[in-house]
Design an enzyme around this catalytic site. Structure first.
Site, PDB file in Angstrom:
ATOM      1  N   ASP A  89       0.825  -1.208   0.000  1.00  0.00           N
ATOM      2  CA  ASP A  89       0.000   0.000   0.000  1.00  0.00           C
ATOM      3  C   ASP A  89       0.857   1.255   0.000  1.00  0.00           C
ATOM      4  O   ASP A  89       0.723   2.129   0.854  1.00  0.00           O
ATOM      5  CB  ASP A  89      -0.950  -0.017   1.207  1.00  0.00           C
ATOM      6  CG  ASP A  89      -1.825  -1.259   1.197  1.00  0.00           C
ATOM      7  OD1 ASP A  89      -1.282  -2.349   1.437  1.00  0.00           O
ATOM      8  OD2 ASP A  89      -3.014  -1.144   0.910  1.00  0.00           O
ATOM      9  N   TYR A 119      -1.712   3.747  -6.625  1.00  0.00           N
ATOM     10  CA  TYR A 119      -2.998   4.409  -6.390  1.00  0.00           C
ATOM     11  C   TYR A 119      -3.368   5.323  -7.558  1.00  0.00           C
ATOM     12  O   TYR A 119      -3.960   6.388  -7.363  1.00  0.00           O
ATOM     13  CB  TYR A 119      -3.005   5.182  -5.060  1.00  0.00           C
ATOM     14  CG  TYR A 119      -3.051   4.251  -3.875  1.00  0.00           C
ATOM     15  CD1 TYR A 119      -1.943   3.483  -3.543  1.00  0.00           C
ATOM     16  CD2 TYR A 119      -4.202   4.104  -3.120  1.00  0.00           C
ATOM     17  CE1 TYR A 119      -1.986   2.594  -2.483  1.00  0.00           C
ATOM     18  CE2 TYR A 119      -4.241   3.214  -2.053  1.00  0.00           C
ATOM     19  CZ  TYR A 119      -3.133   2.468  -1.749  1.00  0.00           C
ATOM     20  OH  TYR A 119      -3.178   1.583  -0.708  1.00  0.00           O
ATOM     21  N   HIS A 233      -2.726  -9.704  -0.973  1.00  0.00           N
ATOM     22  CA  HIS A 233      -3.104  -8.334  -0.615  1.00  0.00           C
ATOM     23  C   HIS A 233      -4.087  -8.252   0.557  1.00  0.00           C
ATOM     24  O   HIS A 233      -3.820  -7.594   1.559  1.00  0.00           O
ATOM     25  CB  HIS A 233      -3.672  -7.598  -1.827  1.00  0.00           C
ATOM     26  CG  HIS A 233      -3.860  -6.134  -1.565  1.00  0.00           C
ATOM     27  ND1 HIS A 233      -2.803  -5.294  -1.266  1.00  0.00           N
ATOM     28  CD2 HIS A 233      -4.967  -5.353  -1.509  1.00  0.00           C
ATOM     29  CE1 HIS A 233      -3.248  -4.073  -1.051  1.00  0.00           C
ATOM     30  NE2 HIS A 233      -4.559  -4.077  -1.185  1.00  0.00           N
ATOM     31  N   HIS A 243     -11.707  -3.171   6.447  1.00  0.00           N
ATOM     32  CA  HIS A 243     -11.600  -4.316   5.535  1.00  0.00           C
ATOM     33  C   HIS A 243     -11.898  -5.650   6.195  1.00  0.00           C
ATOM     34  O   HIS A 243     -11.384  -6.682   5.768  1.00  0.00           O
ATOM     35  CB  HIS A 243     -10.210  -4.363   4.892  1.00  0.00           C
ATOM     36  CG  HIS A 243      -9.911  -3.176   4.040  1.00  0.00           C
ATOM     37  ND1 HIS A 243     -10.709  -2.804   2.990  1.00  0.00           N
ATOM     38  CD2 HIS A 243      -8.905  -2.270   4.091  1.00  0.00           C
ATOM     39  CE1 HIS A 243     -10.203  -1.713   2.424  1.00  0.00           C
ATOM     40  NE2 HIS A 243      -9.124  -1.369   3.069  1.00  0.00           N
ATOM     41  N   VAL A 271      -4.876  -3.314   4.682  1.00  0.00           N
ATOM     42  CA  VAL A 271      -5.198  -2.541   5.881  1.00  0.00           C
ATOM     43  C   VAL A 271      -4.013  -1.621   6.171  1.00  0.00           C
ATOM     44  O   VAL A 271      -2.873  -2.081   6.261  1.00  0.00           O
ATOM     45  CB  VAL A 271      -5.456  -3.478   7.068  1.00  0.00           C
ATOM     46  CG1 VAL A 271      -5.640  -2.675   8.349  1.00  0.00           C
ATOM     47  CG2 VAL A 271      -6.673  -4.347   6.795  1.00  0.00           C
ATOM     48  N   HIS A 272      -4.296  -0.342   6.332  1.00  0.00           N
ATOM     49  CA  HIS A 272      -3.216   0.644   6.419  1.00  0.00           C
ATOM     50  C   HIS A 272      -2.732   0.775   7.857  1.00  0.00           C
ATOM     51  O   HIS A 272      -2.947   1.786   8.534  1.00  0.00           O
ATOM     52  CB  HIS A 272      -3.689   1.984   5.862  1.00  0.00           C
ATOM     53  CG  HIS A 272      -4.160   1.867   4.449  1.00  0.00           C
ATOM     54  ND1 HIS A 272      -5.096   2.684   3.877  1.00  0.00           N
ATOM     55  CD2 HIS A 272      -3.817   0.978   3.484  1.00  0.00           C
ATOM     56  CE1 HIS A 272      -5.310   2.307   2.632  1.00  0.00           C
ATOM     57  NE2 HIS A 272      -4.552   1.277   2.367  1.00  0.00           N
TER      58      HIS A 272
END
Lengths: 380, 380
Positions: A89, A119, A233, A243, A271-272
């Site tokens: 990410d 992105y 991912h 998520h 997941v950030h």
């Protein structure tokens, strides 16, 4: 090793010159090129050139298209120790720039990226700016990636096919592992076999990916590659409120394959935040299951996933929403060290650190696996 | 008029009580409710209640679910003047909050939104936070929306169907106009017929949308609704470097239908900037074609589309990358006023302002249309 670059000039040849001495290019390789259209956007000429054979743990100097600046890269070693950077990410924010700077603050051999690169999200020029952002890093070390949801970029009615830019710009060596899709493949480096799985292509028992994974696992030789690691991912285990459940269908389809094969580690992004689990199989702690790590904290524009479920699951051992990156240093056939590094700390500081014993060296887990591994072999 | 709201409490009845006096609810309507799952996310109970008949230009007070706070809304007038706010690509940033505050600084009748609402992009809780953000505004006036690309939210293998959240949360009165999809419909307010078209569902000549549009246009009575206005997400005319060509397939498929019907105005979003064109048909200035306006400057997190093509096309009369909103004030059967308001200016300042004459009142354009309109009628 494949070198990829993009030129506006359509006449630039797809040629890489390289050698062990700066400015002296004793070798030369010619490759292929492609390009793609996305509505009125036309990509530059995308060059892909395979070079080699190369010596391990060696610095090569190279230039692309017979002119332009000289770059250099270091090949991975042929023996342990072996050091991976793992980071998902990524995006292209100031957080991203900070993460990459921290990544480069100490040496490593291979960059593993479990999806969500630019992105761009259909804004194709953002793939170009992403390329410019990562060039100083991706030109120096092998970057091995698998796809995230932000690579999909399908567009109803006009571009129903997904992954147009990703496949054109970031081709991975999927054919070498018998895969028929750039969305899943495996590769080996030193004593590690790495599974790059696809969360956004079919993974059910009758799918091409599933059959490929069965066959790939059956061919793994844990004598030569004692470490077996998977990336994907959308995490199968996740206690962040973001998520929830998105990896569940894939987990139900594929977890047993990975467990029976005694995969050591499963890395995910999406997941950030950062989260490290214990070894798990089927939602229970299991000393023969993979350790699960979510490392989606690269720095993308959507920001951090700040909220974790409460109370914490006993399976989740460390969790924190901060940007950073992870390092997996495989010391030898039996031991590896995982560490997580926050962007907000000094480079040397390890916010999380754990030693990992390979399942191949576990008497408890390995006998069982050898049996089931033979079973799998029998099917082919 | 449909009132939609969401409750965590599953026992809340889908009932709206309303009346012309605050606190005195002389009328009551019962509606329906729905909910949806997206992986492990479960939406609240989504209530949709149709109320009416209502008097025009009248303030009603209402409460939802037989308790809770009182809201009020004003119904549109039955006669001109009629004022629309037009605004796309809203999102939920501080820019969005600023835009909405400016929108509310003066009175209007109906809010028109040409797609890209919450930018949830599969993160379902962001639909809830978007709802909370717009509630003070959307509870006061009719909000009429059509879909943008950020409403798609399909997810390979798990949720191949698109628009799950959009259709559950923002149902529009598509059945009333003979449409079979929430992704395209029309409605009438005072003397205006508004076409809400779908950029992200099939629009080609054999598609349901195309056939519906043909039939809908054939039924427009320009005596009772002299103004004919279309909204869609991906602009057909655009001189910003962002999103070049993305509306082209739809333009090629549908432009002649709108031209032959003498559509007065076409509003689009998608490009995060403001741009006003002259009247156009088939890439040429045409005094009988629609005026095209891109108003995708609502304030979403992707930021502004800063770069326009150079030199400017003579068709493009005003273009600027600033957040803001537009207002269309229809004065009477023949004249309307369009103005664009930057967030960075004081509320009363009109950064762009143009008078529009209805094509229905144009001797040059209208005779031709009446003929072709009859032709279209003949097909049914």
């Amino acid at each position: 090793m494949r070198i990829s670059w993009i030129t506006e000039d359509k006449h630039t040849p797809s040629v890489v010159e390289y050698g062990k001495v700066s400015g002296e290019y004793s070798e030369k390789a010619r490759g292929e090129h492609t390009s793609y259209q996305y509505f009125l956007y036309s990509s530059g000429k995308i060059h892909h050139v395979k070079i080699g054979p190369l010596h391990p743990a060696t610095t090569y100097f190279y230039r692309c298209g017979r002119s332009g600046p000289e770059f250099s890269f270091k090949t991975p070693p042929s023996q342990f120790p072996l050091q991976f950077v793992v980071l998902g990410d990524l995006g292209q924010t100031e957080w991203t720039a900070s993460t990459l700077k921290h990544v480069n603050s100490s040496d490593y051999d291979v960059f593993l990226l479990p999806g969500d690169l630019s992105y761009a999200d259909t804004h194709q020029p953002l793939w170009d700016s992403f390329g410019r952002l990562v060039e100083p890093y991706a030109s120096q070390r092998p970057w091995m990636v698998t796809e995230g949801n932000h690579e999909i970029e399908s567009f109803p009615t006009s571009y129903p096919d997904s992954f147009i830019a990703f496949n054109a710009r970031w081709p991975m060596p999927f054919q070498q592992s018998g895969s028929t899709s750039n969305l899943y493949y495996s590769f080996e480096v030193s004593g590690a076999h790495i599974l790059m799985l696809g969360s956004y292509t079919d993974f059910h028992a009758q799918s091409d990916q599933y059959k490929w994974l069965q066959a790939d696992l059956a061919n793994v030789d844990r004598t030569t590659t004692p470490w077996l690691i998977a990336l994907l991912h959308a995490p199968w285990y996740n206690t962040n409120t973001a998520h929830q459940g998105e990896g569940e269908a894939m987990r139900l389809a594929m977890e047993k394959l990975l467990y029976d094969a005694r995969v050591d580690l499963v890395f995910a992004g999406h997941v950030h935040a950062y989260e490290r689990f214990t070894r798990i199989y089927d939602n229970k702690a299991d000393s023969c299951g993979p350790m699960y790590i979510t490392i989606g904290d690269g720095g993308n524009r959507e920001g951090l996933a700040l909220t974790f479920q409460s109370p914490a699951s006993p399976l989740s051992l460390y969790r924190e929403p901060s940007f950073g990156h992870g390092r997996l240093r495989i010391e030898n056939e039996t031991h590896a060290q995982w560490s997580w590094h926050r962007n907000n700390d000094s480079d040397a500081f390890e916010a999380d650190n754990v030693w990992i014993h390979s399942l191949r060296s576990s008497k408890e887990c390995w006998n069982h696996t050898q049996d089931s591994s033979l079973d799998v072999h029998d099917e082919f």
